[in-house]
Design an enzyme around this catalytic site. Structure first.
Site, PDB file in Angstrom:
ATOM      1  N   CYS A 113       0.820  -1.225   0.000  1.00  0.00           N
ATOM      2  CA  CYS A 113       0.000   0.000   0.000  1.00  0.00           C
ATOM      3  C   CYS A 113       0.846   1.265   0.000  1.00  0.00           C
ATOM      4  CB  CYS A 113      -0.943   0.001   1.200  1.00  0.00           C
ATOM      5  SG  CYS A 113      -1.996  -1.451   1.225  1.00  0.00           S
ATOM      6  N   HIS A 287      -3.643   6.875   3.260  1.00  0.00           N
ATOM      7  CA  HIS A 287      -4.033   5.613   2.631  1.00  0.00           C
ATOM      8  C   HIS A 287      -5.457   5.275   3.057  1.00  0.00           C
ATOM      9  CE1 HIS A 287      -4.102   1.575   1.257  1.00  0.00           C
ATOM     10  NE2 HIS A 287      -3.960   1.020   2.443  1.00  0.00           N
ATOM     11  N   ASN A 317     -10.226  -0.396  -0.235  1.00  0.00           N
ATOM     12  CA  ASN A 317      -8.770  -0.325  -0.176  1.00  0.00           C
ATOM     13  C   ASN A 317      -8.188  -0.798  -1.508  1.00  0.00           C
ATOM     14  OD1 ASN A 317      -6.052  -0.701   0.319  1.00  0.00           O
ATOM     15  ND2 ASN A 317      -6.324  -1.746   2.279  1.00  0.00           N
TER      16      ASN A 317
END
Ligand code: UT7
Length: 360
Positions: A113, A287, A317
């Site tokens: 990520c 994020h 996500n």
């Protein structure tokens, strides 16, 4: 001082929307649980022709249009991804082919990520040594291909998409007209972008650009969030043997705890290093993994919610793609003006995490 400056952003999302009601029919879950525990309402799922490289290319084309440069002007293409179409060639090479960016060298970077943040930092290092370089930095994923659709602990969380930005030295001239190779809707996109551009007074060019980052990794904790095996090309989810392929494994609560602590720490450190106070920040793009993580970061910084960008509700996500997608949205909404201080921060498998500061 020479530093990387973002001169165009773009994003691309698959057309198929998977909402919580549909997930309720797939696994033992509820819209109430997903919404209250994660903040996610919908996510996008890639189909045929929407492989990671295709989404990355579409996002890159939009960023090129906004930057006003042609693919042939690109010197380097960097893609942060954990879901490339295949192991070899890299996703970046496939993007280079699609764009016909024949002058550019190209490679992928795997930091889960944090892939986009790591890639942006690499781009800045190249630009500090040669400010004329034009670099395409992309975060792109099709996580739906690597999720166990019978595991309610993970399958409700992830989605697909791509975001991109063009960076060059802060002292370069920007904004020439787009030329060949950008596709039929290039002119339309450019006109839309010009309309949305703010005419607020900009900061001194010398002060603008990528100020710095604090990036970290801790491989000791790899087991808490991992994905084994080689990537594949959009496997058919209906196939009976799909679940025999390796899928994302996550110990959610542990990851949650680490994510909150690590991101707050990285943010504190980069602000101290750059001599910037929280009050000076105009926008923070964290994020997008879980609204509760985002809120705890906001509370830690005592930042008003309107300064924290959130789109986890729409896309879930998307790993390395969350930050560049959000950056493109914020940019096109006119939420960033020249001279604004923008903070990005991430946390992901590895573990990898970090925070970077940009003067827009
Ligand atoms: O992008 C990389 C970084 N990733 C992250 O930052 C993700 C971090 N982790 C999280 O976001 C959260 O830990 C999750 C959203 C994954 C899970 O939320 P949680 O509040 O930590 O829930 P939990 O894992 O502690 O599970 C609580 C309960 C369990 O049931 P019992 O044991 O209490 O009966 C789970 O089995 O919720 C259950 N559960 C679900 N129930 C309905 C787990 N997933 C689901 C689900 N629907 N989808």
């Amino acid at each position: 001082m020479n530093r990387a400056m973002i001169i165009g952003t773009g994003s691309a999302l698959p057309t198929r929307v998977l909402d919580n009601a549909e997930l309720e029919r797939m696994v033992e879950t509820t819209d109430e649980w997903i919404t209250s525990r994660t903040g996610i309402k919908t996510r996008r799922i890639a189909g045929a022709g929407e492989e990671t490289s295709k989404l990355a290319t579409a996002a890159a084309r939009r960023a090129l249009v906004m930057a006003g440069i042609t693919p042939i002007e690109l010197d380097l293409i960097l893609v942060g991804t954990i879901t490339p179409d295949m192991t070899m060639p890299s996703c970046a090479c496939l993007v280079q082919k699609e764009l016909k960016a024949t002058r550019a060298f190209a490679f992928d970077l795997n930091a889960a990520c944090s892939g986009f943040l790591y890639a942006l930092d690499v781009a800045d290092k190249y630009i500090r040594s040669d400010p004329k370089l034009k670099i395409m930095v992309i975060g792109a994923e099709t996580l739906s291909t690597r999720v166990d659709w019978q595991d309610r602990n993970t399958c409700v969380l992830f989605g697909d998409g791509a975001g991109a930005c063009v960076v060059t030295g802060n002292h370069q001239r920007h904004g020439s007209d787009p030329g060949e190779g950008l596709g039929d809707d290039a002119g339309k996109d450019k006109a839309e972008d010009d309309q949305k551009k703010e005419t607020r007074p900009g900061a001194d060019e010398d002060e603008r650009g990528y100020l710095g980052a604090k990036l970290y990794a801790d491989g000791n904790l790899w087991e808490l969030l991992h994905l084994e095996g080689a990537p594949g090309r959009n496997p058919d989810l209906s196939r009976a043997d799909h679940n025999s392929e390796p899928s994302i494994k996550m110990y959610g609560p542990e990851v949650f705890r680490h994510a909150v602590r690590a991101m707050a720490d990285a943010v504190d450190k980069v602000l101290i290093e750059q001599g910037v106070s929280v009050k000076q920040l105009c926008l923070i793009i964290p994020h997008q993994a879980n609204i509760r993580i985002i809120h705890s970061l906001g509370e830690h910084l005592a930042l008003p919610l309107e300064k924290v960008y959130v789109n986890v509700d729409k896309y879930g996500n998307t790993s390395a793609a969350t930050i560049p997608i959000a950056l493109d949205e914020a940019n096109r909404q006119g939420r960033l003006a020249a001279g604004d201080l923008l903070l990005l921060c991430s946390f992901g498998g590895g573990f990898t995490w970090g925070a970077s500061l940009i003067r827009w």
